[in-house]
Write a protein that holds these residues in place. Structure first.
Motif, PDB file in Angstrom:
ATOM      1  N   MET A 131      -7.937   8.685  -9.976  1.00 50.75           N
ATOM      2  CA  MET A 131      -7.433   9.890 -10.932  1.00 50.75           C
ATOM      3  C   MET A 131      -8.511  10.806 -10.417  1.00 50.75           C
ATOM      4  N   ASP A 132      -8.323  12.135 -10.313  1.00 44.01           N
ATOM      5  CA  ASP A 132      -9.333  12.998 -10.491  1.00 44.01           C
ATOM      6  C   ASP A 132     -10.376  13.221 -11.936  1.00 44.01           C
ATOM      7  N   PHE A 133     -10.862  13.506 -12.364  1.00 41.40           N
ATOM      8  CA  PHE A 133     -10.716  14.323 -13.698  1.00 41.40           C
ATOM      9  C   PHE A 133     -10.478  14.892 -14.464  1.00 41.40           C
ATOM     10  N   ARG A 134     -10.122  15.377 -15.178  1.00 46.57           N
ATOM     11  CA  ARG A 134      -9.247  17.104 -15.786  1.00 46.57           C
ATOM     12  C   ARG A 134     -10.659  18.331 -15.037  1.00 46.57           C
ATOM     13  N   HIS A 135     -10.057  19.538 -14.584  1.00 43.15           N
ATOM     14  CA  HIS A 135     -11.146  20.504 -14.265  1.00 43.15           C
ATOM     15  C   HIS A 135     -11.542  20.562 -13.266  1.00 43.15           C
ATOM     16  N   LEU A 136     -10.714  19.126 -11.703  1.00 49.41           N
ATOM     17  CA  LEU A 136     -11.760  19.248 -10.778  1.00 49.41           C
ATOM     18  C   LEU A 136     -10.690  18.994  -9.551  1.00 49.41           C
ATOM     19  N   GLY A 137     -10.857  18.566  -8.657  1.00 49.85           N
ATOM     20  CA  GLY A 137     -10.108  18.406  -7.766  1.00 49.85           C
ATOM     21  C   GLY A 137      -8.725  18.679  -7.662  1.00 49.85           C
ATOM     22  N   ASP A 138      -7.207  17.765  -7.736  1.00 52.67           N
ATOM     23  CA  ASP A 138      -5.962  17.915  -8.020  1.00 52.67           C
ATOM     24  C   ASP A 138      -5.771  18.581  -9.446  1.00 52.67           C
ATOM     25  N   SER A 139      -6.253  18.178 -10.526  1.00 51.12           N
ATOM     26  CA  SER A 139      -6.196  18.105 -11.592  1.00 51.12           C
ATOM     27  C   SER A 139      -6.155  19.497 -12.608  1.00 51.12           C
ATOM     28  N   MET A 182       1.322  -1.527   0.141  1.00 52.29           N
ATOM     29  CA  MET A 182      -0.244  -0.193  -0.231  1.00 52.29           C
ATOM     30  C   MET A 182       0.609   1.868  -0.408  1.00 52.29           C
ATOM     31  N   ASP A 183       1.947   1.441  -0.582  1.00 41.62           N
ATOM     32  CA  ASP A 183       2.959   2.053  -0.185  1.00 41.62           C
ATOM     33  C   ASP A 183       2.046   2.762  -1.518  1.00 41.62           C
ATOM     34  N   ARG A 184       2.197   4.114  -1.646  1.00 37.32           N
ATOM     35  CA  ARG A 184       1.229   5.626  -2.390  1.00 37.32           C
ATOM     36  C   ARG A 184       2.135   6.572  -2.530  1.00 37.32           C
ATOM     37  N   GLU A 185       2.058   6.414  -4.448  1.00 33.42           N
ATOM     38  CA  GLU A 185       2.485   7.359  -5.106  1.00 33.42           C
ATOM     39  C   GLU A 185       1.998   8.496  -5.983  1.00 33.42           C
ATOM     40  N   ASP A 186       1.899   9.546  -6.135  1.00 33.88           N
ATOM     41  CA  ASP A 186       1.871  10.852  -6.942  1.00 33.88           C
ATOM     42  C   ASP A 186       2.426  10.761  -8.188  1.00 33.88           C
ATOM     43  N   LEU A 187       1.407  10.357  -8.877  1.00 34.66           N
ATOM     44  CA  LEU A 187       1.112  10.668 -10.105  1.00 34.66           C
ATOM     45  C   LEU A 187       0.536  11.369 -11.232  1.00 34.66           C
ATOM     46  N   THR A 188       1.766  11.786 -12.224  1.00 27.27           N
ATOM     47  CA  THR A 188       0.558  12.985 -13.381  1.00 27.27           C
ATOM     48  C   THR A 188       0.521  11.723 -14.843  1.00 27.27           C
ATOM     49  N   PHE A 189      -0.525  11.958 -15.510  1.00 28.13           N
ATOM     50  CA  PHE A 189      -0.703  12.090 -16.641  1.00 28.13           C
ATOM     51  C   PHE A 189      -1.087  12.703 -17.510  1.00 28.13           C
ATOM     52  N   THR A 190      -1.014  12.361 -18.771  1.00 26.67           N
ATOM     53  CA  THR A 190      -2.199  13.646 -19.509  1.00 26.67           C
ATOM     54  C   THR A 190      -3.256  13.106 -20.724  1.00 26.67           C
ATOM     55  N   SER A 191      -3.767  13.960 -20.610  1.00 27.19           N
ATOM     56  CA  SER A 191      -5.181  13.872 -20.935  1.00 27.19           C
ATOM     57  C   SER A 191      -5.846  15.151 -21.656  1.00 27.19           C
ATOM     58  N   GLY A 192      -5.829  14.982 -23.286  1.00 22.29           N
ATOM     59  CA  GLY A 192      -5.714  16.345 -23.759  1.00 22.29           C
ATOM     60  C   GLY A 192      -4.674  17.366 -23.356  1.00 22.29           C
ATOM     61  N   ASP A 193      -4.668  18.268 -23.535  1.00 23.36           N
ATOM     62  CA  ASP A 193      -3.945  19.290 -23.333  1.00 23.36           C
ATOM     63  C   ASP A 193      -3.833  19.622 -22.177  1.00 23.36           C
ATOM     64  N   ASP A 194      -4.262  19.043 -20.724  1.00 26.40           N
ATOM     65  CA  ASP A 194      -4.145  18.794 -19.415  1.00 26.40           C
ATOM     66  C   ASP A 194      -3.406  17.995 -18.929  1.00 26.40           C
ATOM     67  N   GLU A 195      -2.774  18.280 -17.412  1.00 30.22           N
ATOM     68  CA  GLU A 195      -2.329  17.473 -16.426  1.00 30.22           C
ATOM     69  C   GLU A 195      -3.574  16.895 -15.591  1.00 30.22           C
ATOM     70  N   VAL A 196      -3.323  14.899 -15.549  1.00 25.41           N
ATOM     71  CA  VAL A 196      -4.359  14.600 -14.565  1.00 25.41           C
ATOM     72  C   VAL A 196      -3.652  14.084 -13.486  1.00 25.41           C
ATOM     73  N   ALA A 197      -4.159  14.229 -12.132  1.00 25.97           N
ATOM     74  CA  ALA A 197      -3.721  13.726 -11.259  1.00 25.97           C
ATOM     75  C   ALA A 197      -4.264  12.464 -11.204  1.00 25.97           C
ATOM     76  N   ALA A 198      -2.913  11.355 -10.073  1.00 22.56           N
ATOM     77  CA  ALA A 198      -3.687  10.798  -9.799  1.00 22.56           C
ATOM     78  C   ALA A 198      -2.823  10.124  -8.499  1.00 22.56           C
ATOM     79  N   TRP A 199      -3.713   9.181  -8.228  1.00 24.70           N
ATOM     80  CA  TRP A 199      -2.385   8.043  -6.776  1.00 24.70           C
ATOM     81  C   TRP A 199      -2.499   6.799  -7.412  1.00 24.70           C
TER      82      TRP A 199
END
Length: 327
Positions: free
Chosen positions: A81-89, A19-36
């Motif tokens: 994940m958080d969808f774009r325009h919401l949360g940490d994305s 259960m080690d958790r990493e903060d990552l990002t990936f791209t969707s459209g022109d924006d970065e999506v935040a994910a654990w």
């Protein structure tokens, strides 16, 4: 893209705690999506990954951790994940909600999960609550490589919701629709996500405001504001019609006291999806995220994953269709 510390560690033979958790990002459209990314204990081979998305306006902070931790304990990775325009994305304007964009985000998350070292690309499971549950159905119906679907109180019939809103608060429905048209015309506006019955807000059925308050809690980046454009087209949004196209096993749950989504649509999906298994619990729409009922649902989901070979490092075998219904 930055190589996560845990990936570098795996390459060096490090031992990673469960259960080690990493903060990552990936791209969707022109924006970065935040994910654990939740990781299971090291395994002998590639592990499955459950890609998780929350419901209308909600964020990864709002009760998803207990589910992701349960999957990691069972031997699967979980990408939350958080969808774009919401949360940490990323994404501006904030609070923007578009069905197509969220479908693209979930597809991008699945593609990202398949690319991760140590993840079995043939064992990607989509997990969605409420609106994201309907989105997951749409994505899975178009992608035959999705290995499984977990749907918690999925929003499958926008027409049913529109009819219910008009019956309860016809004036509110008209006011929201007027703002929705302006939003789609490029005049970005937001309205409250939820409020009391009769308020100008997106979700005002009895108990919904209290449900959002209970599910979000302290420290959540959730905001009670959303763009209303979706409500100009939501009556046409009916993922339930895609049920027969699903070719993966489906775990789906509805609440006996849920007034937010259509129970009839959930029952219909369970009947028509070839590999569906229906679970019914004495909960409302939001209780899976702030009551002990969530632990029960998580346990059932892990059991279902095990029965279909969708957790652990064992080689994946195509599960048989024809699920079972539970009372």
């Amino acid at each position: 893209m930055r190589v996560p510390r845990w990936v570098a560690g795996l390459r060096r033979g490090w031992q990673i705690a469960p259960m080690d958790r990493e903060d990552l990002t990936f791209t969707s459209g022109d924006d970065e999506v935040a994910a654990w990314l939740y990781r299971p204990a090291p395994a002998d081979g590639p592990v499955p990954c459950v890609v998780m998305a929350h419901g209308f306006s909600l964020t990864r902070h709002d009760g998803l951790a207990r589910y992701a931790e349960s999957f990691a304990e069972a031997g699967a990775a979980a990408l939350v994940m958080d969808f774009r325009h919401l949360g940490d994305s990323g994404g501006t304007p904030r609070g923007r909600f578009r069905i197509g964009e969220q479908r693209d985000d979930l597809t991008a998350a699945m593609r990202f999960a398949r690319s991760l070292p140590g993840v079995d690309p043939d064992r990607i499971v989509l997990w969605g609550f409420s609106f994201a549950g309907g989105t997951a159905v749409t994505v899975a119906a178009r992608d035959a490589h999705v290995a499984g679907l977990i749907l918690v109180a999925p929003f499958l019939d926008g027409l049913a919701r529109v009819i219910g809103t008009v019956r309860r608060s016809p004036l509110v429905a008209v006011r929201v629709l007027a703002r929705a048209v302006l939003d789609l015309a490029g005049r970005h506006r937001t309205i409250p996500v939820t409020g009391r019955p009769g308020d100008l807000a997106a979700m005002t059925f009895e108990g919904e405001a209290e449900g959002f308050a209970a599910a979000t809690g302290d420290g959540s980046p959730w905001r009670n504001e959303i763009s209303p454009g979706v409500f100009a087209v939501v009556a046409l949004h009916r993922p339930v019609r895609l049920a027969a196209r699903l070719r993966c096993p489906v775990w789906v749950a509805r609440g006996k006291r849920d007034v937010t989504v259509s129970a009839r649509a959930i029952e219909r999906l369970a009947d028509r999806a070839p590999g569906a298994e229906l679970h019914v619990h004495d909960v409302d729409h939001f209780e899976p995220f702030h009551t002990p009922a969530g632990d029960v649902l998580a346990g059932e989901q892990v059991d279902w994953l095990r029965r279909h070979g969708l957790v652990g490092p064992a080689p994946w075998r195509k599960p048989s269709v024809g699920g079972r219904r539970q009372p």
